[in-house]
Write a protein that holds these residues in place. Structure first.
Motif, PDB file in Angstrom:
ATOM      1  N   VAL A  80     -45.833  51.277   5.690  1.00  0.00           N
ATOM      2  CA  VAL A  80     -45.873  51.830   4.330  1.00  0.00           C
ATOM      3  C   VAL A  80     -47.312  52.153   3.933  1.00  0.00           C
ATOM      4  O   VAL A  80     -48.270  51.611   4.494  1.00  0.00           O
ATOM      5  N   ALA A  81     -47.435  53.056   2.963  1.00  0.00           N
ATOM      6  CA  ALA A  81     -48.720  53.356   2.319  1.00  0.00           C
ATOM      7  C   ALA A  81     -48.660  52.786   0.915  1.00  0.00           C
ATOM      8  O   ALA A  81     -47.708  53.040   0.171  1.00  0.00           O
ATOM      9  N   VAL A  82     -49.646  52.001   0.530  1.00  0.00           N
ATOM     10  CA  VAL A  82     -49.642  51.293  -0.747  1.00  0.00           C
ATOM     11  C   VAL A  82     -50.899  51.650  -1.537  1.00  0.00           C
ATOM     12  O   VAL A  82     -51.999  51.749  -0.976  1.00  0.00           O
ATOM     13  N   ALA A  83     -50.715  51.856  -2.847  1.00  0.00           N
ATOM     14  CA  ALA A  83     -51.845  52.079  -3.762  1.00  0.00           C
ATOM     15  C   ALA A  83     -51.690  51.157  -4.963  1.00  0.00           C
ATOM     16  O   ALA A  83     -50.594  50.633  -5.221  1.00  0.00           O
ATOM     17  N   LYS A  84     -52.773  50.963  -5.696  1.00  0.00           N
ATOM     18  CA  LYS A  84     -52.679  50.176  -6.930  1.00  0.00           C
ATOM     19  C   LYS A  84     -51.921  50.999  -7.982  1.00  0.00           C
ATOM     20  O   LYS A  84     -52.095  52.229  -8.058  1.00  0.00           O
TER      21      LYS A  84
ATOM     22  N   LEU B 105     -42.499  48.693  -4.840  1.00  0.00           N
ATOM     23  CA  LEU B 105     -42.497  48.092  -3.506  1.00  0.00           C
ATOM     24  C   LEU B 105     -41.096  47.749  -3.034  1.00  0.00           C
ATOM     25  O   LEU B 105     -40.838  47.722  -1.818  1.00  0.00           O
ATOM     26  N   THR B 106     -40.192  47.522  -3.948  1.00  0.00           N
ATOM     27  CA  THR B 106     -38.822  47.138  -3.575  1.00  0.00           C
ATOM     28  C   THR B 106     -38.031  48.285  -2.953  1.00  0.00           C
ATOM     29  O   THR B 106     -36.987  48.079  -2.341  1.00  0.00           O
ATOM     30  N   GLU B 107     -38.532  49.513  -3.072  1.00  0.00           N
ATOM     31  CA  GLU B 107     -37.809  50.677  -2.552  1.00  0.00           C
ATOM     32  C   GLU B 107     -38.334  51.110  -1.180  1.00  0.00           C
ATOM     33  O   GLU B 107     -38.257  52.277  -0.803  1.00  0.00           O
ATOM     34  N   TRP B 108     -38.824  50.163  -0.407  1.00  0.00           N
ATOM     35  CA  TRP B 108     -39.446  50.475   0.878  1.00  0.00           C
ATOM     36  C   TRP B 108     -38.482  51.109   1.889  1.00  0.00           C
ATOM     37  O   TRP B 108     -38.893  51.843   2.787  1.00  0.00           O
ATOM     38  N   GLU B 109     -37.172  50.849   1.742  1.00  0.00           N
ATOM     39  CA  GLU B 109     -36.226  51.411   2.712  1.00  0.00           C
ATOM     40  C   GLU B 109     -36.149  52.921   2.631  1.00  0.00           C
ATOM     41  O   GLU B 109     -35.899  53.593   3.635  1.00  0.00           O
ATOM     42  N   SER B 110     -36.368  53.482   1.449  1.00  0.00           N
ATOM     43  CA  SER B 110     -36.314  54.943   1.288  1.00  0.00           C
ATOM     44  C   SER B 110     -37.706  55.553   1.151  1.00  0.00           C
ATOM     45  O   SER B 110     -37.847  56.781   1.138  1.00  0.00           O
ATOM     46  N   CYS B 111     -38.733  54.717   1.073  1.00  0.00           N
ATOM     47  CA  CYS B 111     -40.093  55.210   0.883  1.00  0.00           C
ATOM     48  C   CYS B 111     -41.016  54.512   1.874  1.00  0.00           C
ATOM     49  O   CYS B 111     -41.669  53.515   1.551  1.00  0.00           O
TER      50      CYS B 111
ATOM     51  N   TYR C 197     -63.857  48.184  -1.741  1.00  0.00           N
ATOM     52  CA  TYR C 197     -62.403  48.326  -1.791  1.00  0.00           C
ATOM     53  C   TYR C 197     -61.989  49.735  -1.389  1.00  0.00           C
ATOM     54  O   TYR C 197     -62.794  50.649  -1.293  1.00  0.00           O
ATOM     55  N   GLY C 198     -60.681  49.896  -1.153  1.00  0.00           N
ATOM     56  CA  GLY C 198     -60.142  51.190  -0.801  1.00  0.00           C
ATOM     57  C   GLY C 198     -59.157  51.682  -1.838  1.00  0.00           C
ATOM     58  O   GLY C 198     -58.773  50.937  -2.758  1.00  0.00           O
ATOM     59  N   ASP C 199     -58.743  52.945  -1.687  1.00  0.00           N
ATOM     60  CA  ASP C 199     -57.798  53.540  -2.630  1.00  0.00           C
ATOM     61  C   ASP C 199     -56.362  53.495  -2.118  1.00  0.00           C
ATOM     62  O   ASP C 199     -55.423  53.535  -2.909  1.00  0.00           O
ATOM     63  N   VAL C 200     -56.193  53.433  -0.785  1.00  0.00           N
ATOM     64  CA  VAL C 200     -54.861  53.401  -0.198  1.00  0.00           C
ATOM     65  C   VAL C 200     -54.896  52.472   1.013  1.00  0.00           C
ATOM     66  O   VAL C 200     -55.890  52.427   1.742  1.00  0.00           O
ATOM     67  N   ALA C 201     -53.818  51.717   1.191  1.00  0.00           N
ATOM     68  CA  ALA C 201     -53.727  50.793   2.336  1.00  0.00           C
ATOM     69  C   ALA C 201     -52.502  51.141   3.169  1.00  0.00           C
ATOM     70  O   ALA C 201     -51.410  51.361   2.625  1.00  0.00           O
ATOM     71  N   PHE C 202     -52.700  51.192   4.481  1.00  0.00           N
ATOM     72  CA  PHE C 202     -51.603  51.453   5.416  1.00  0.00           C
ATOM     73  C   PHE C 202     -51.305  50.158   6.162  1.00  0.00           C
ATOM     74  O   PHE C 202     -52.137  49.648   6.916  1.00  0.00           O
ATOM     75  N   LEU C 203     -50.117  49.620   5.933  1.00  0.00           N
ATOM     76  CA  LEU C 203     -49.765  48.316   6.510  1.00  0.00           C
ATOM     77  C   LEU C 203     -48.269  48.214   6.719  1.00  0.00           C
ATOM     78  O   LEU C 203     -47.542  49.184   6.525  1.00  0.00           O
ATOM     79  N   GLU C 204     -47.808  47.047   7.161  1.00  0.00           N
ATOM     80  CA  GLU C 204     -46.372  46.828   7.369  1.00  0.00           C
ATOM     81  C   GLU C 204     -45.772  46.168   6.142  1.00  0.00           C
ATOM     82  O   GLU C 204     -46.407  45.322   5.494  1.00  0.00           O
ATOM     83  N   GLN C 205     -44.539  46.511   5.868  1.00  0.00           N
ATOM     84  CA  GLN C 205     -43.913  46.095   4.617  1.00  0.00           C
ATOM     85  C   GLN C 205     -43.438  44.656   4.592  1.00  0.00           C
ATOM     86  O   GLN C 205     -43.475  43.993   3.553  1.00  0.00           O
ATOM     87  N   TYR C 206     -43.020  44.098   5.739  1.00  0.00           N
ATOM     88  CA  TYR C 206     -42.204  42.894   5.765  1.00  0.00           C
ATOM     89  C   TYR C 206     -42.838  41.675   5.085  1.00  0.00           C
ATOM     90  O   TYR C 206     -42.131  40.829   4.540  1.00  0.00           O
ATOM     91  N   ASN C 207     -44.157  41.541   5.086  1.00  0.00           N
ATOM     92  CA  ASN C 207     -44.762  40.356   4.478  1.00  0.00           C
ATOM     93  C   ASN C 207     -45.698  40.695   3.328  1.00  0.00           C
ATOM     94  O   ASN C 207     -46.546  39.892   2.949  1.00  0.00           O
TER      95      ASN C 207
ATOM     96  N   ASN D 236     -52.438  43.174   8.275  1.00  0.00           N
ATOM     97  CA  ASN D 236     -51.716  43.435   7.030  1.00  0.00           C
ATOM     98  C   ASN D 236     -52.376  42.754   5.838  1.00  0.00           C
ATOM     99  O   ASN D 236     -52.544  43.344   4.781  1.00  0.00           O
ATOM    100  N   MET D 237     -52.753  41.496   6.023  1.00  0.00           N
ATOM    101  CA  MET D 237     -53.443  40.777   4.965  1.00  0.00           C
ATOM    102  C   MET D 237     -54.786  41.434   4.668  1.00  0.00           C
ATOM    103  O   MET D 237     -55.173  41.615   3.503  1.00  0.00           O
ATOM    104  N   GLY D 238     -55.501  41.809   5.718  1.00  0.00           N
ATOM    105  CA  GLY D 238     -56.811  42.418   5.540  1.00  0.00           C
ATOM    106  C   GLY D 238     -56.742  43.752   4.819  1.00  0.00           C
ATOM    107  O   GLY D 238     -57.584  44.053   3.961  1.00  0.00           O
ATOM    108  N   ALA D 239     -55.752  44.578   5.153  1.00  0.00           N
ATOM    109  CA  ALA D 239     -55.611  45.878   4.488  1.00  0.00           C
ATOM    110  C   ALA D 239     -55.308  45.689   3.003  1.00  0.00           C
ATOM    111  O   ALA D 239     -55.780  46.466   2.158  1.00  0.00           O
ATOM    112  N   LEU D 240     -54.540  44.639   2.679  1.00  0.00           N
ATOM    113  CA  LEU D 240     -54.268  44.348   1.275  1.00  0.00           C
ATOM    114  C   LEU D 240     -55.540  43.880   0.570  1.00  0.00           C
ATOM    115  O   LEU D 240     -55.835  44.303  -0.561  1.00  0.00           O
ATOM    116  N   ARG D 241     -56.309  43.001   1.209  1.00  0.00           N
ATOM    117  CA  ARG D 241     -57.596  42.567   0.626  1.00  0.00           C
ATOM    118  C   ARG D 241     -58.504  43.778   0.390  1.00  0.00           C
ATOM    119  O   ARG D 241     -59.194  43.863  -0.625  1.00  0.00           O
TER     120      ARG D 241
END
Length: 728
Positions: free
Chosen positions: A460-464, A618-624, A574-584, A558-563
């Motif tokens: 997933v790609a995550v932003a604030k 974040l809860t809609e990760w299955e379709s996004c 800090y960054g503007d977008v993080a690319f990581l795995e969704q499961y944790n 995954n933890m590091g990309a979130l940090r």
């Protein structure tokens, strides 16, 4: 002029070696005759003035190849040509040196094949059959077939006694020339003359006086009905001609049979061909000697009409002095280590089969750890189990782990899907796969979980949530956070999407180029340049330089990309977008506060960036999401699959039987990180050593990786692709 050229070269050669005697060790009367003919041919092409010096080439008759090795070591002979397995022993145990290597029409290696006449035999059910082998510790007749049988667990080896003992109980009867000292039952099918006089005893010896010796002897053993299966190299199949070819079949690794012509796709493995050895202080003389005899009597030799170095037909035997299929000899340089001559995979196989005798390494499993935190967790693991001893070995990255396993410096590691692909290209094989399903219940009657479907995770790609103007498609000039180099979620999947409309025109297939073009700067641990400028490095016991490809870099994984996305405690990096795995991701967000990294962050403070340009909770990760990712796989060298599998199963059982123990194999937060050694989402291990990487990763994902690495430079793949079979 044509006749003067070799004469002048010989004169120079003789000047170099003086009157030094050259003693070639032979192992049978036919080989002695061929050697004598070589000596005569050399005398015939020398000018009279130098005949006396060069005619000192002599042929020393020995009882076996081992006898030759001993004679050379004791300075009672000078050279002999050996199978690669015996060459390794000569170098490692007798301190001899390799000086030349046989090269065949298709390279410097041979394939090991299992030949049968019985249409009902299956490679998976050879237990109890009668076997014919070219030679003990020979590449095609011993090392490759036994390595294969061990890797598939068809042959079990307890390590409490020599491998030869288990082989002698696996086959009902055998002829393995050279095995008499290892295990007498391995010689019951041999037909050589027996004698209490050492020089007259040829039974089960590595000598042509043993009728079932070498590749042709093993085929002879099969032809005469003494054995059910013959383990030989593919070159030996050339000697089977005409209608006789229809009588023989090859046993393939998938349990099927195939015609002899299909040996490329129906073999038990590939290994180096034969080579010549001598003493260290004689190697320069031998190299010059080899160059001269090849120039005169090789396939393109100037005096080939007088003598043929690679032809034994006139002596009523095959493969005398050299294999008859030899195309040329590659003269080896002084500084070439035996692992460079024979290849890292083959040397590791020989060590795994006990060619150097038993050692502490035989009783332990060496696990690869890539950070201080992983080392701590691994050491706790070692203290918490009652299975085979576990040793924790430090590396700098997953790529470094792959290289160390190939070099036989460690034994196993869990790798993400991209690194599993690389490891497969490097000759490593799967043992088990991490299982992310809800239940780990074995089928009735099974001891461990077997699964046809391997649950995946998604990238997933995550932003604030507060960064309202950030979407997939307008990320140009932003700061990016990627879990690590070659990570499926942080490196492989994002570039497939339109990250920035401004940079979409070229659409390069190299992810590194895409990220360098799109982002202003970022943190992609293991990278360089602008994609390292957001990284922080490590502190304290985990101190490391910025952008290291392991958990010591605080923005790794995954933890590091979130940090990286929320920024360091000072709020500067800090960054503007993080690319990581969704499961944790939920667990990691909660841990930001518990680990003292950043307070107040909740699930609702972040949103997903969808491939179609929208944003979602974040809860809609299955379709996004950016795509699905196959599970991590534990990889090792082929010969160790059974040992590593048994170790992991015993570990899993020991820890499951002690639920009160503080140690958790699939939990990492207590060490201040996530996904240490294994993904925290893992529920148990699934047995997958019967599958290859392509099957585990899936055709679509595997093909995608092949396409990417076809246009992306990779140091580790460059290292893996060093092929001893084609470098000479």
């Amino acid at each position: 002029m044509r006749g003067l050229y070799p004469v002048s070269l010989f004169f120079i050669f003789v000047q170099c070696i003086g009157a030094k005697k050259m003693r070639w060790c032979t192992v049978s009367d036919p080989e002695q005759r061929k050697c004598a003919e070589l000596a005569k041919a050399l005398v015939a092409v020398l000018p009279p003035a130098t005949v006396a010096a060069f005619a000192r080439l002599s042929c020393v008759r020995a009882s076996s190849t081992l006898d030759c090795i001993n004679r050379i070591k004791a300075n009672r002979a000078d050279i002999v040509n050996l199978d690669a397995g015996e060459l390794y022993s000569a170098v490692k145990q007798f301190d001899l040196v390799a000086v030349a290597k046989e090269i065949y029409s298709d390279g410097g290696c041979i394939l090991s094949v299992a030949v049968v006449k019985n249409s009902s035999l299956d490679i998976r059910s050879l237990r109890g059959s009668r076997s014919c082998h070219s030679g003990a510790r020979w590449t095609a007749g011993w090392s490759l077939p036994l390595g294969f049988l061990l890797s598939r667990n068809y042959l079990s080896w307890s390590k409490e006694h020599p491998l030869s003992q288990d082989v002698s109980t696996f086959f009902s009867a055998s002829c393995i020339p050279g095995a008499s000292a290892m295990a007498p039952p391995l010689c019951t099918l041999c037909r050589g003359q027996k004698s209490y006089i050492r020089q007259k005893n040829y039974h089960c010896e590595t000598s042509h006086s043993e009728p079932f010796y070498n590749n042709q002897g093993a085929l002879r053993c099969l032809r005469r009905g003494a054995g059910d299966v013959a383990f030989v190299d593919h070159l030996a199949l050339e000697s089977i001609e005409g209608s006789e070819r229809d009588e023989f079949r090859l046993l393939c690794t998938d349990g099927t049979q195939a015609p002899l012509s299909h040996y490329r796709n129906c073999s038990l493995g590939r290994g180096p061909g034969g080579g010549m050895v001598t003493r260290h202080n004689f190697r320069k003389v031998v190299r010059k000697f080899v160059m001269i005899i090849q120039m005169l009597f090789g396939q393109q030799g100037r005096e080939r009409q007088r003598f043929q170095l690679f032809n034994s037909s006139t002596f009523e035997e095959n493969d005398l002095l050299f294999k008859d299929e030899t195309d040329k000899l590659a003269v080896l340089p002084d500084d070439m280590d035996v692992s460079q001559v024979l290849g890292l995979d083959y040397v590791a196989l020989l060590k795994g089969l006990g060619h150097e005798g038993s050692s502490l390494e035989d009783s332990v499993v060496r696990w690869c750890c890539i950070s201080h935190a992983e080392q701590k967790k691994c050491e706790q693991w070692a203290l918490s189990i009652k299975s085979d001893p576990l040793v924790c070995v430090r590396a700098t990255s997953m790529r470094d782990c792959i290289e160390k396993i190939k070099r036989d410096e460690v034994d196993a590691v869990s790798l993400d899907a991209t690194h599993s692909f690389i490891a497969g290209k490097c000759g490593l094989v799967p043992v088990v796969t991490e299982y992310y399903g809800k239940e780990c219940v074995p089928a009735e009657g099974a001891t461990h979980l077997e699964a046809d479907v391997l649950p995946s995770v998604v990238g997933v790609a995550v932003a604030k949530r507060s960064s309202r103007n950030i979407f997939i498609g307008n990320l140009g000039g932003r700061r990016s956070c990627h879990s690590h180099m070659y990570s499926p979620s942080g490196w492989l999947l994002p570039y497939r999407h339109t990250l920035s409309l401004e940079h979409n025109s070229s659409s390069p297939c190299d992810p590194n180029q895409v990220y360098s073009d799109v982002f202003w700067k970022g943190c992609l641990p293991g990278s360089q340049g602008n994609l390292c400028k957001v990284c922080m490095g490590g502190t304290g016991e985990a101190a490391t330089k910025r952008c290291a490809d392991n958990h010591n870099e605080r923005y790794y994984g995954n933890m590091g990309a979130l940090r990286c996305l929320v920024g360091d405690p000072s709020g500067k990096s800090y960054g503007d977008v993080a690319f990581l795995e969704q499961y944790n991701i939920h667990t990691n967000i909660l841990s930001l506060s518990s680990t003292g990294w950043a307070d107040g962050w909740t699930l609702s403070d972040f949103e997903l960036l969808c491939g179609d340009g929208r944003r979602a909770p974040l809860t809609e990760w299955e379709s996004c999401n950016l795509g699905s990712i196959p599970p991590n796989t534990i990889m090792t060298r082929p010969v160790l699959t059974a040992r590593v599998y048994d170790f992991l199963m015993k570990s899993q059982e020991t820890l499951a039987a002690n639920p009160n123990t503080e140690f958790r194999l699939f939990e990492s937060l207590s060490y201040g990180e996530s996904d240490l050694l294994f993904k925290d989402a893992t529920q148990c291990f699934v047995h997958t050593s019967h599958l290859d990487c392509r099957s585990i990763l899936g055709e679509e994902f595997y093909t995608h990786l092949e396409d990417v690495f076809n246009c992306t430079h990779s140091d580790i793949l460059e290292f893996c692709n060093q092929d001893v079979c084609s470098i000479f």
